[in-house]
Design a protein around this motif. Sequence first.
Motif, mmCIF file in Angstrom:
data_model
loop_
_atom_site.group_PDB
_atom_site.id
_atom_site.type_symbol
_atom_site.label_atom_id
_atom_site.label_comp_id
_atom_site.label_asym_id
_atom_site.label_seq_id
_atom_site.Cartn_x
_atom_site.Cartn_y
_atom_site.Cartn_z
ATOM 1 N N LYS A 85 0.822 -1.204 0.000
ATOM 2 C CA LYS A 85 0.000 0.000 0.000
ATOM 3 C C LYS A 85 0.860 1.260 0.000
ATOM 4 C CE LYS A 85 -3.508 2.416 2.764
ATOM 5 N NZ LYS A 85 -4.305 2.364 4.020
ATOM 6 N N GLY A 86 1.917 1.255 0.806
ATOM 7 C CA GLY A 86 2.816 2.398 0.852
ATOM 8 C C GLY A 86 3.547 2.609 -0.457
ATOM 9 N N LEU A 87 3.993 1.530 -1.080
ATOM 10 C CA LEU A 87 4.690 1.638 -2.360
ATOM 11 C C LEU A 87 3.750 2.148 -3.450
ATOM 12 C CD1 LEU A 87 6.809 -1.643 -2.246
ATOM 13 C CD2 LEU A 87 7.653 0.712 -2.046
ATOM 14 N N GLU A 88 2.500 1.729 -3.399
ATOM 15 C CA GLU A 88 1.517 2.221 -4.371
ATOM 16 C C GLU A 88 1.268 3.714 -4.186
ATOM 17 O OE1 GLU A 88 -1.786 -0.328 -3.627
ATOM 18 O OE2 GLU A 88 -1.026 -1.965 -4.892
ATOM 19 N N GLU A 89 1.215 4.164 -2.937
ATOM 20 C CA GLU A 89 1.032 5.584 -2.649
ATOM 21 C C GLU A 89 2.237 6.392 -3.140
ATOM 22 O OE1 GLU A 89 -0.671 9.130 -1.279
ATOM 23 O OE2 GLU A 89 -1.531 7.152 -1.699
ATOM 24 N N ARG A 90 3.428 5.852 -2.933
ATOM 25 C CA ARG A 90 4.639 6.514 -3.408
ATOM 26 C C ARG A 90 4.618 6.665 -4.925
ATOM 27 N NH1 ARG A 90 9.275 4.802 -5.694
ATOM 28 N NH2 ARG A 90 11.150 6.094 -5.373
ATOM 29 N N LEU A 91 4.258 5.594 -5.627
ATOM 30 C CA LEU A 91 4.201 5.628 -7.082
ATOM 31 C C LEU A 91 3.165 6.637 -7.568
ATOM 32 C CD1 LEU A 91 5.140 4.496 -9.788
ATOM 33 C CD2 LEU A 91 3.442 2.673 -9.540
ATOM 34 N N LYS A 92 2.040 6.699 -6.874
ATOM 35 C CA LYS A 92 0.989 7.661 -7.227
ATOM 36 C C LYS A 92 1.498 9.089 -7.101
ATOM 37 C CE LYS A 92 -3.625 9.182 -5.751
ATOM 38 N NZ LYS A 92 -4.719 8.962 -4.756
ATOM 39 N N LEU A 93 2.212 9.384 -6.034
ATOM 40 C CA LEU A 93 2.753 10.727 -5.821
ATOM 41 C C LEU A 93 3.785 11.084 -6.889
ATOM 42 C CD1 LEU A 93 3.178 10.691 -1.953
ATOM 43 C CD2 LEU A 93 1.580 12.103 -3.241
ATOM 44 N N ILE A 94 4.644 10.117 -7.236
ATOM 45 C CA ILE A 94 5.646 10.358 -8.271
ATOM 46 C C ILE A 94 4.978 10.636 -9.609
ATOM 47 C CG2 ILE A 94 7.487 9.275 -9.619
ATOM 48 C CD1 ILE A 94 8.323 7.819 -7.067
ATOM 49 N N THR A 95 3.932 9.856 -9.926
ATOM 50 C CA THR A 95 3.207 10.039 -11.183
ATOM 51 C C THR A 95 2.562 11.420 -11.242
ATOM 52 O OG1 THR A 95 2.764 7.656 -11.300
ATOM 53 C CG2 THR A 95 1.400 9.109 -12.660
#
Length: 215
Positions: free
Chosen positions: A194-204
Motif C-alpha cells: 500500500k505504501g509503495l503504491e502511494e509513493r508511485l501515485k505521488l511520483i506520477t
Amino acid sequence: MPNGWKVAFVLNVLGLSYESIYLEKADIKGPEHIKHNPNGRIPTLIDHKNDDFTIWESGAILLYLIDTYDTEHKISVADSREKALLHQWLFFQTTGQGPYFGQSSWFQHFHPETLPSAIVRYQNEARRVLGVLESVLSKQEYLVGGKLTIADIAFVSYNNVIKFVIEEDFDFEGEFPKTFEWHTRVTAVDGVRKGLEERLKLITEETKVQKSSLS
C-alpha cells in the motif's frame, strides 16, 4: 525520500490511522518543522493518541511504534536476545544501508561535479551491504526470529530504488538472489505494498505537474 516511507509501511502494517504531510524541500528546514525536529530532516512523527508525543529519526520512530502499539508482536519480537538482533539489523540499516545508498545516489545523480572515484566507492559499498544481507538470507527467510519484523521492512524503501542507487543495468536478482527473494516477499505484504503504491501515485502526479509546467 526513502526514510519517510519506512514509517508509512509500519503504520500501515500495524493498522494505525495517520495523516501524511509532505513537505517541500524549503519547508523541511522551515520554522514550523524545526520546532518539531531540530535536525531539519524527515521523518517526524507526532502521535496525537499519546499527548502529541513527538519523535524523529526513522529508526527511533519504528522502535517507538512497535513498543507502543505492537503489543501482539505482529512485526516485533518478545525474546530479549531476538530484540537485540532486531536492534542490530535496524541500526545496520540506518547507519549502513541508508548512508551508503544515499551517497551512491548523490554522487551519480545530484553532485555538481562528476567524481568517478566517489561513484565507484559508494556503488561498491552498496554492493557490500547487499552482500551482508545475502550471506544471512541465504540461510534464513527473515532477518530476526523467523518472521517479518520492522528489521526487514526498514530495508524496503532503499532496495526498491536499487537501480537508481547502483546503476540502471544492475541485476539485483542475478547478483543477490536470496536478498531479492526476501525483498520481493516483504514488498508483497499488504501494508508495505500500500505504501509503495502511494509513493508511485505521488511520483506520477508530480511528473504530470512538471510536464504541464514545461508545456
